[in-house]
Design a protein around this motif. Sequence first.
Motif, PDB file in Angstrom:
ATOM      1  N   ILE A 141       0.832  -1.215   0.000  1.00 21.44           N
ATOM      2  CA  ILE A 141       0.000   0.000   0.000  1.00 21.44           C
ATOM      3  C   ILE A 141       0.865   1.264   0.000  1.00 21.44           C
ATOM      4  CG2 ILE A 141      -0.240   0.206   2.524  1.00 21.44           C
ATOM      5  CD1 ILE A 141      -3.189   1.042   1.984  1.00 21.44           C
ATOM      6  N   GLU A 142       2.036   1.139   0.570  1.00 22.35           N
ATOM      7  CA  GLU A 142       2.963   2.254   0.703  1.00 22.35           C
ATOM      8  C   GLU A 142       3.205   2.966  -0.640  1.00 22.35           C
ATOM      9  OE1 GLU A 142       6.505   0.579   2.434  1.00 22.35           O
ATOM     10  OE2 GLU A 142       7.569   2.401   1.777  1.00 22.35           O
ATOM     11  N   ILE A 143       3.420   2.170  -1.655  1.00 25.45           N
ATOM     12  CA  ILE A 143       3.747   2.749  -2.958  1.00 25.45           C
ATOM     13  C   ILE A 143       2.534   3.483  -3.549  1.00 25.45           C
ATOM     14  CG2 ILE A 143       3.269   0.611  -4.229  1.00 25.45           C
ATOM     15  CD1 ILE A 143       5.753   1.152  -5.845  1.00 25.45           C
ATOM     16  N   TRP A 144       1.353   2.998  -3.198  1.00 25.38           N
ATOM     17  CA  TRP A 144       0.125   3.670  -3.634  1.00 25.38           C
ATOM     18  C   TRP A 144      -0.106   4.953  -2.846  1.00 25.38           C
ATOM     19  CZ3 TRP A 144      -3.154   2.336  -7.643  1.00 25.38           C
ATOM     20  CH2 TRP A 144      -2.854   1.124  -8.283  1.00 25.38           C
ATOM     21  N   GLU A 145       0.395   4.953  -1.628  1.00 25.22           N
ATOM     22  CA  GLU A 145       0.286   6.174  -0.834  1.00 25.22           C
ATOM     23  C   GLU A 145       1.198   7.255  -1.404  1.00 25.22           C
ATOM     24  OE1 GLU A 145       0.899   4.419   2.958  1.00 25.22           O
ATOM     25  OE2 GLU A 145      -1.263   4.345   3.393  1.00 25.22           O
ATOM     26  N   GLN A 146       2.362   6.823  -1.883  1.00 22.91           N
ATOM     27  CA  GLN A 146       3.317   7.797  -2.421  1.00 22.91           C
ATOM     28  C   GLN A 146       2.789   8.519  -3.657  1.00 22.91           C
ATOM     29  OE1 GLN A 146       7.119   5.786  -2.890  1.00 22.91           O
ATOM     30  NE2 GLN A 146       6.948   5.021  -0.807  1.00 22.91           N
ATOM     31  N   THR A 147       1.900   7.884  -4.411  1.00 27.48           N
ATOM     32  CA  THR A 147       1.347   8.560  -5.598  1.00 27.48           C
ATOM     33  C   THR A 147       0.006   9.217  -5.283  1.00 27.48           C
ATOM     34  OG1 THR A 147       0.237   6.551  -6.305  1.00 27.48           O
ATOM     35  CG2 THR A 147       2.444   6.944  -7.199  1.00 27.48           C
ATOM     36  N   GLY A 148      -0.436   9.095  -4.056  1.00 25.88           N
ATOM     37  CA  GLY A 148      -1.704   9.713  -3.660  1.00 25.88           C
ATOM     38  C   GLY A 148      -2.922   8.958  -4.162  1.00 25.88           C
ATOM     39  N   ARG A 149      -2.705   7.719  -4.601  1.00 26.38           N
ATOM     40  CA  ARG A 149      -3.847   7.044  -5.215  1.00 26.38           C
ATOM     41  C   ARG A 149      -4.673   6.180  -4.273  1.00 26.38           C
ATOM     42  NH1 ARG A 149      -4.140   5.400 -11.288  1.00 26.38           N
ATOM     43  NH2 ARG A 149      -2.420   3.976 -10.948  1.00 26.38           N
TER      44      ARG A 149
END
Length: 567
Positions: free
Chosen positions: A77-85
Motif C-alpha cells: 500500500i505504501e507505494i500507492w500512498e506515495q502517488t496519492g492514489r
Amino acid sequence: MRQSQYFIPTLREAPADAQIPSHQLMLRAGLVRQVASGVFTWLPLGYKILKKIIEILREEMDAIGAQEFLMPALNPIEIWEQTGRVEAMGDVMFHIKNREGLVLAPTHEEIITYHARQHIQSYKDLPQIWYQIQNKFRNEPRPKSGVLRGRQFLMKDAYSLDSSWEGLDISYKKHYEAYKKIFNRCGIKFFTVGASSGAMGGKQSEEFMIESDAGEDVCAISDSGYAANLEVATSALNPVGRIPENASIEEFPTPNAKTIDDLIEQFGFPEDRLAKSVVYIIDSKPVLILMRGNDELNETKLQSAFKTNTFRPAEPQELFEITGANAGSIGPVNLKTNIKIVADKLLQEANGLISGANKDGFHLKNIDFTRDCNIDEYLDLRTVREGEPCIINGSPLRIVKAIELGHIFKLGTKYSEALGARFLDAEGKEHPIIMGSYGIGVERIMASYIEQNFDEAGIIWNKVLTPFDFHLIGLALNKSPDVEEACNRIYSELSELKFDVLFDDRDENPGVKFNDADLIGIPYQIIVGKKNLDNGKIEIKNRKTGTRELINFNSLKEEVLKFNTKD
Ligand SMILES: Nc1ncnc2c1ncn2[C@@H]1O[C@H](COP(=O)(O)OP(=O)(O)O)[C@@H](O)[C@H]1O
Ligand SMILES: [Mg+2]
C-alpha cells in the motif's frame, strides 16, 4: 473434441438477473458462471475463446516491441500512498483486513514505475514498453452487465517509458495502431473518442468504444466521423449573439417562475435569451456560472476548465448569503457579494438576456453581458445535445450509449515524479521518465463481440474467435452405425487437416443438438443424418446466414476446405 465428454452446460433460459444479450448468451452457451457479484468462473468453452483473444493481444503487443511481464495482484500500500492514489481510488481499491500493508491492485502504474526506478538509469535504457495480461481487482459499486463490469477482471495493461515527449508521442501512436489491429482482427466495429483522463491525471487520452445499449458511457457521434465522449463533446452550434434592439435593463416580478421552463411558459421568452445561473464552490471560492436556457452544465468540462477536482454546487444557505436570493432568482447583476462570474461560450457577449435579479421573485430583462455585468471568462461548459451540428461538417450529432473497450493515456511524469523514477540525459542531467499507460479489458472484447454478433438463436462467432472451426453434428448416431462411422471418419479427416472440431456425439435428439449448436455459434455446422448419407450426402449449415448446402460425402475434404476459406 467429443461433446459427450466436454463440459458445456448450456441453458434453455438465462437467469432473470442477466439483462443484456452478451451476459445472457455467455451464461446460456456455457461460457461463464457467476460466483459472486462481479466475479466469474470461465468454463472450458469460454476460456478457450478467451485464450484466443489473449493470443491476439499478445501478438499485437509483441509486434510493437512490447515485453510481457506478470505483476502481482498483491501490492504494498505504501507505494500507492506515495502517488496519492489510495485516496484517489477511494472505495474502488480492495484493502486486505488480515495483512496490513497490502492491497489488491486495480491497475499497475505504481509497480511499473517502481521497477523503472530500480533499473532505468540512462536515456540509453529507454524507450521501453512493458505489458501484462493479468487480473485486476476493483470494488465496482454496481457490478452488472456480466463480465463487462467485473470486480475481478483481466486487463491487458501496457506502459511506455520514454526520455522525451516526442518519444511518448511515438509510443502512444504505436499503441493506437496496435489497438486498432486488435479490434479489427477480432471483428469488432469500434470508434475512438477523445476522453477525459479522470483520476489518472494526464494529458492526451483516447478511448476505444463500441456503440451498444449495454454500455455505460455516453458518446456523441456523427456520420462525418466525429466521435467524442459526452464528457468532452462539443458542437458547432452558433452562439446566441446580440439582438439589434438594446433596451435598458428592467426588473419585473416573477413570483411563480422558479425554472427556465416556467419563464418560457409564463412570459413567452425564447429559450435562447434566458441565462440560467448556478453557483458552484470551486476550490473553496464561489463562482457564478451562466448557461443558456436549459443547457446542462457539464461537470467534467468544469473540472478541466478550472483544473481542479474540488468543486460542488453551493448549498441553499450559501446561495442566499452569496447572491441575496434563493435558487431560481439568481443572476449576474446586483450580486450581494463580489464573486467570479463565468458564462458558457454560447452566451458570448450576448444581450437582450433574462436572468434572476438576486431578489426572490424577480428577474431582470434586457441584460447586456458587455454592459451590465462583468463576465470574467467565457468557457465551453455545456453538454451537447442530440441533433446539434458536428464540428467537422455540421452533420447532426447522435448521442449513443457505448462500451469502453480500451483506453490509452499520455501520463507524462506524474508517477515518475511521485516515485522518483529518473534517468540521466546525454549531458548527465536528471529527468523524470515520461510515461504512457494503455489498457484493454480482455473479457470486454468477448462481451462486446457478442453484443454485435448474435440473433435470437444464439451467438454467431467469426473464424477468428470461434472456439472450434466446425461443429460436427451426428443425428441418431446410436441408431445408425453408418452415421457413426461417417462422423468418425469426418472427425479424423478434419483433425488431420488441423481443423478443430467439436463433435456432437451425444445421445440427444436432433432438436436439442441443433439448438445447442446455434446457441454456441460455431460458424459451420456439418450435419450427418441417415437419410442424406444414404444418398452419399452431408449437409453444411452456415450459422450466420442460415444457408444449408448438401455436399458429397466423398468430396468432403475439398468441400470443407472451400467452406473454411469463404465466409
Ligand atoms: N470493472 C471492469 N470489468 C471489466 N473490464 C474493465 C473494468 N474496468 C475497466 N475495464 C477495462 O479495462 C480498460 C482499462 O481500464 P481503465 O481505463 O483504467 O478503466 P476505467 O475507465 O473504468 O477507469 C477499460 O477500457 C475496460 O475495457
Ligand atoms: Mg478508462
